[in-house]
Write a protein that holds these residues in place. Structure first.
Motif, PDB file in Angstrom:
ATOM      1  N   VAL A 119      46.222 -23.454 -13.263  1.00  0.00           N
ATOM      2  CA  VAL A 119      45.764 -24.049 -12.012  1.00  0.00           C
ATOM      3  C   VAL A 119      44.313 -23.602 -11.839  1.00  0.00           C
ATOM      4  O   VAL A 119      43.974 -22.460 -12.138  1.00  0.00           O
ATOM      5  CB  VAL A 119      46.621 -23.545 -10.826  1.00  0.00           C
ATOM      6  CG1 VAL A 119      46.050 -24.022  -9.496  1.00  0.00           C
ATOM      7  CG2 VAL A 119      48.054 -24.014 -10.966  1.00  0.00           C
ATOM      8  N   TRP A 120      43.474 -24.506 -11.374  1.00  0.00           N
ATOM      9  CA  TRP A 120      42.054 -24.197 -11.209  1.00  0.00           C
ATOM     10  C   TRP A 120      41.625 -24.570  -9.815  1.00  0.00           C
ATOM     11  O   TRP A 120      42.004 -25.611  -9.264  1.00  0.00           O
ATOM     12  CB  TRP A 120      41.213 -24.985 -12.228  1.00  0.00           C
ATOM     13  CG  TRP A 120      41.582 -24.621 -13.620  1.00  0.00           C
ATOM     14  CD1 TRP A 120      41.070 -23.616 -14.379  1.00  0.00           C
ATOM     15  CD2 TRP A 120      42.599 -25.251 -14.418  1.00  0.00           C
ATOM     16  NE1 TRP A 120      41.691 -23.581 -15.590  1.00  0.00           N
ATOM     17  CE2 TRP A 120      42.642 -24.568 -15.648  1.00  0.00           C
ATOM     18  CE3 TRP A 120      43.469 -26.322 -14.212  1.00  0.00           C
ATOM     19  CZ2 TRP A 120      43.517 -24.910 -16.674  1.00  0.00           C
ATOM     20  CZ3 TRP A 120      44.357 -26.664 -15.234  1.00  0.00           C
ATOM     21  CH2 TRP A 120      44.366 -25.967 -16.440  1.00  0.00           C
TER      22      TRP A 120
ATOM     23  N   MET B  44      31.927 -23.718 -23.708  1.00  0.00           N
ATOM     24  CA  MET B  44      32.791 -22.550 -23.567  1.00  0.00           C
ATOM     25  C   MET B  44      33.159 -22.025 -24.943  1.00  0.00           C
ATOM     26  O   MET B  44      33.366 -22.800 -25.869  1.00  0.00           O
ATOM     27  CB  MET B  44      34.088 -22.906 -22.843  1.00  0.00           C
ATOM     28  CG  MET B  44      33.918 -23.149 -21.368  1.00  0.00           C
ATOM     29  SD  MET B  44      35.536 -23.194 -20.561  1.00  0.00           S
ATOM     30  CE  MET B  44      35.052 -23.920 -19.015  1.00  0.00           C
ATOM     31  N   ALA B  45      33.239 -20.717 -25.046  1.00  0.00           N
ATOM     32  CA  ALA B  45      33.688 -20.108 -26.295  1.00  0.00           C
ATOM     33  C   ALA B  45      35.204 -20.039 -26.295  1.00  0.00           C
ATOM     34  O   ALA B  45      35.825 -19.868 -25.238  1.00  0.00           O
ATOM     35  CB  ALA B  45      33.109 -18.705 -26.407  1.00  0.00           C
ATOM     36  N   SER B  48      37.156 -17.514 -24.331  1.00  0.00           N
ATOM     37  CA  SER B  48      37.388 -17.674 -22.891  1.00  0.00           C
ATOM     38  C   SER B  48      38.612 -18.516 -22.589  1.00  0.00           C
ATOM     39  O   SER B  48      38.982 -18.665 -21.428  1.00  0.00           O
ATOM     40  CB  SER B  48      36.212 -18.393 -22.225  1.00  0.00           C
ATOM     41  OG  SER B  48      35.005 -17.800 -22.547  1.00  0.00           O
ATOM     42  N   ARG B  50      42.593 -20.382 -23.401  1.00  0.00           N
ATOM     43  CA  ARG B  50      43.898 -20.362 -24.053  1.00  0.00           C
ATOM     44  C   ARG B  50      44.169 -21.794 -24.523  1.00  0.00           C
ATOM     45  O   ARG B  50      43.467 -22.730 -24.128  1.00  0.00           O
ATOM     46  CB  ARG B  50      44.982 -19.913 -23.066  1.00  0.00           C
ATOM     47  CG  ARG B  50      44.822 -18.470 -22.626  1.00  0.00           C
ATOM     48  CD  ARG B  50      45.923 -18.045 -21.698  1.00  0.00           C
ATOM     49  NE  ARG B  50      47.214 -17.883 -22.381  1.00  0.00           N
ATOM     50  CZ  ARG B  50      48.317 -17.417 -21.795  1.00  0.00           C
ATOM     51  NH1 ARG B  50      48.279 -17.079 -20.520  1.00  0.00           N
ATOM     52  NH2 ARG B  50      49.441 -17.290 -22.458  1.00  0.00           N
ATOM     53  N   SER B  52      47.337 -24.735 -25.321  1.00  0.00           N
ATOM     54  CA  SER B  52      48.756 -25.100 -25.207  1.00  0.00           C
ATOM     55  C   SER B  52      49.015 -26.314 -26.078  1.00  0.00           C
ATOM     56  O   SER B  52      48.140 -27.161 -26.278  1.00  0.00           O
ATOM     57  CB  SER B  52      49.146 -25.392 -23.753  1.00  0.00           C
ATOM     58  OG  SER B  52      48.657 -26.659 -23.349  1.00  0.00           O
ATOM     59  N   TYR B  57      52.091 -22.559 -23.905  1.00  0.00           N
ATOM     60  CA  TYR B  57      51.036 -21.716 -24.477  1.00  0.00           C
ATOM     61  C   TYR B  57      51.423 -21.328 -25.903  1.00  0.00           C
ATOM     62  O   TYR B  57      52.572 -20.967 -26.164  1.00  0.00           O
ATOM     63  CB  TYR B  57      50.857 -20.439 -23.657  1.00  0.00           C
ATOM     64  CG  TYR B  57      50.145 -20.598 -22.336  1.00  0.00           C
ATOM     65  CD1 TYR B  57      50.744 -20.172 -21.152  1.00  0.00           C
ATOM     66  CD2 TYR B  57      48.860 -21.132 -22.261  1.00  0.00           C
ATOM     67  CE1 TYR B  57      50.082 -20.275 -19.924  1.00  0.00           C
ATOM     68  CE2 TYR B  57      48.199 -21.246 -21.037  1.00  0.00           C
ATOM     69  CZ  TYR B  57      48.818 -20.817 -19.871  1.00  0.00           C
ATOM     70  OH  TYR B  57      48.158 -20.924 -18.669  1.00  0.00           O
ATOM     71  N   ALA B  71      46.112 -28.914 -25.126  1.00  0.00           N
ATOM     72  CA  ALA B  71      45.226 -28.697 -23.989  1.00  0.00           C
ATOM     73  C   ALA B  71      44.512 -27.377 -24.181  1.00  0.00           C
ATOM     74  O   ALA B  71      45.134 -26.378 -24.584  1.00  0.00           O
ATOM     75  CB  ALA B  71      46.010 -28.693 -22.690  1.00  0.00           C
ATOM     76  N   ILE B  73      42.773 -24.475 -22.206  1.00  0.00           N
ATOM     77  CA  ILE B  73      42.950 -23.995 -20.848  1.00  0.00           C
ATOM     78  C   ILE B  73      41.773 -23.105 -20.471  1.00  0.00           C
ATOM     79  O   ILE B  73      41.673 -21.970 -20.968  1.00  0.00           O
ATOM     80  CB  ILE B  73      44.276 -23.211 -20.733  1.00  0.00           C
ATOM     81  CG1 ILE B  73      45.441 -24.045 -21.283  1.00  0.00           C
ATOM     82  CG2 ILE B  73      44.537 -22.745 -19.312  1.00  0.00           C
ATOM     83  CD1 ILE B  73      45.785 -25.286 -20.485  1.00  0.00           C
ATOM     84  N   PRO B  74      40.865 -23.583 -19.611  1.00  0.00           N
ATOM     85  CA  PRO B  74      39.763 -22.720 -19.171  1.00  0.00           C
ATOM     86  C   PRO B  74      40.304 -21.577 -18.310  1.00  0.00           C
ATOM     87  O   PRO B  74      41.451 -21.621 -17.869  1.00  0.00           O
ATOM     88  CB  PRO B  74      38.879 -23.643 -18.332  1.00  0.00           C
ATOM     89  CG  PRO B  74      39.431 -25.003 -18.439  1.00  0.00           C
ATOM     90  CD  PRO B  74      40.823 -24.902 -18.974  1.00  0.00           C
ATOM     91  N   PRO B  75      39.478 -20.554 -18.049  1.00  0.00           N
ATOM     92  CA  PRO B  75      39.936 -19.437 -17.211  1.00  0.00           C
ATOM     93  C   PRO B  75      40.548 -19.962 -15.925  1.00  0.00           C
ATOM     94  O   PRO B  75      39.944 -20.754 -15.214  1.00  0.00           O
ATOM     95  CB  PRO B  75      38.654 -18.648 -16.946  1.00  0.00           C
ATOM     96  CG  PRO B  75      37.789 -18.926 -18.125  1.00  0.00           C
ATOM     97  CD  PRO B  75      38.085 -20.345 -18.507  1.00  0.00           C
ATOM     98  N   VAL B  76      41.786 -19.528 -15.655  1.00  0.00           N
ATOM     99  CA  VAL B  76      42.525 -20.067 -14.524  1.00  0.00           C
ATOM    100  C   VAL B  76      42.100 -19.389 -13.225  1.00  0.00           C
ATOM    101  O   VAL B  76      41.561 -18.285 -13.223  1.00  0.00           O
ATOM    102  CB  VAL B  76      44.044 -19.945 -14.755  1.00  0.00           C
ATOM    103  CG1 VAL B  76      44.449 -20.734 -15.991  1.00  0.00           C
ATOM    104  CG2 VAL B  76      44.476 -18.495 -14.845  1.00  0.00           C
TER     105      VAL B  76
END
Lengths: 144, 79
Positions: A119-120, B44-45, B48, B50, B52, B57, B71, B73-76
């Motif tokens: 979630v963002w 983004m590296a 940073s 995850r 899925s 995941y 997908a 996953i950028p930092p949540v």
């Protein structure tokens, strides 16, 4: 139980079935939209979710909490979409015969949600701009 | 192989799309990320992120299969 929805969240008392008289301690965490972040005035938040993964990960977190903090029962809910100041974005409720497991389970669940739920949050600021929170991307002029 | 890639949040902004079907010589999720880097400036590296596959995941070394939904996953920032 873990709920993910765009509608306003149920009350904590509706997330865990009532009437379990073995539970003497009930702990509720509610995360509400705050009016400031890192010195900026926030007017609203928008949450985006990868719904299929969020439901799976939310259920996994709740199941793990029940195993770690037995006999506590745990439920949680997270909202997505646009939320106004003061609205609840997340609710975690834990109920246990005694308070120790309920406090521990509730805290653990919200910490795991913040670590791993896909979630963002996008903050909308008073000056009309908006930005993803802690997006981890490289912006020009970043000093960190 | 052909897979579907889903982007969220800042990655969607960078990619300019929420999803795309791609075909290429990638084998693992890590390969796919590297391959996408030649198509988009994603900013983004992988450290940073995850990853899925089919809404679960997985490790970056996971081998993909045709038709997978992947997908990044950028930092949540939920909760």
């Amino acid at each position: 139980m873990f709920l993910l929805q765009s509608e306003p969240l149920p009350a904590a008392g509706d997330l865990l079935p009532a009437g379990d008289h073995a539970c003497g301690g009930v702990v509720v965490f509610e995360g509400r939209v705050r009016d400031h972040h890192e010195g900026r005035a926030v007017v609203a938040l928008e949450y985006e979710a990868y719904e299929e993964l969020a439901r799976r990960e939310g259920e996994r977190i709740v199941a793990e909490a029940r195993a770690r903090f037995a006999p506590a029962r745990v439920a949680a809910a997270h909202r997505h979409g646009r939320l106004e100041l003061g609205e609840a974005a997340v609710v975690v409720v834990a109920a246990s015969p005694h308070r120790h497991e309920a406090f521990a389970a509730c805290r653990w669940v919200i910490d795991r949600i913040k670590d791993s739920l896909p979630v963002w949050k996008r903050e909308h600021y008073a000056d009309g701009t908006s930005a993803w929170v802690a997006c981890g991307c490289h912006h020009e002029g970043d000093t960190r | 192989m052909k897979v579907t890639v889903r982007y969220f949040a800042a990655l969607r902004d960078a990619a300019g799309t929420a999803r795309e079907d791609v075909e290429g010589p990638f084998v693992t999720a890590a390969d796919l990320w590297a391959w996408l880097g030649s198509r988009h400036v994603l900013g983004m590296a992988s450290e940073s992120l995850r990853v899925s596959v089919n809404a679960a995941y997985v490790p970056w070394t996971t081998a993909l299969a045709a038709g997978d939904e992947v997908a990044f996953i950028p930092p949540v920032s939920g909760g």
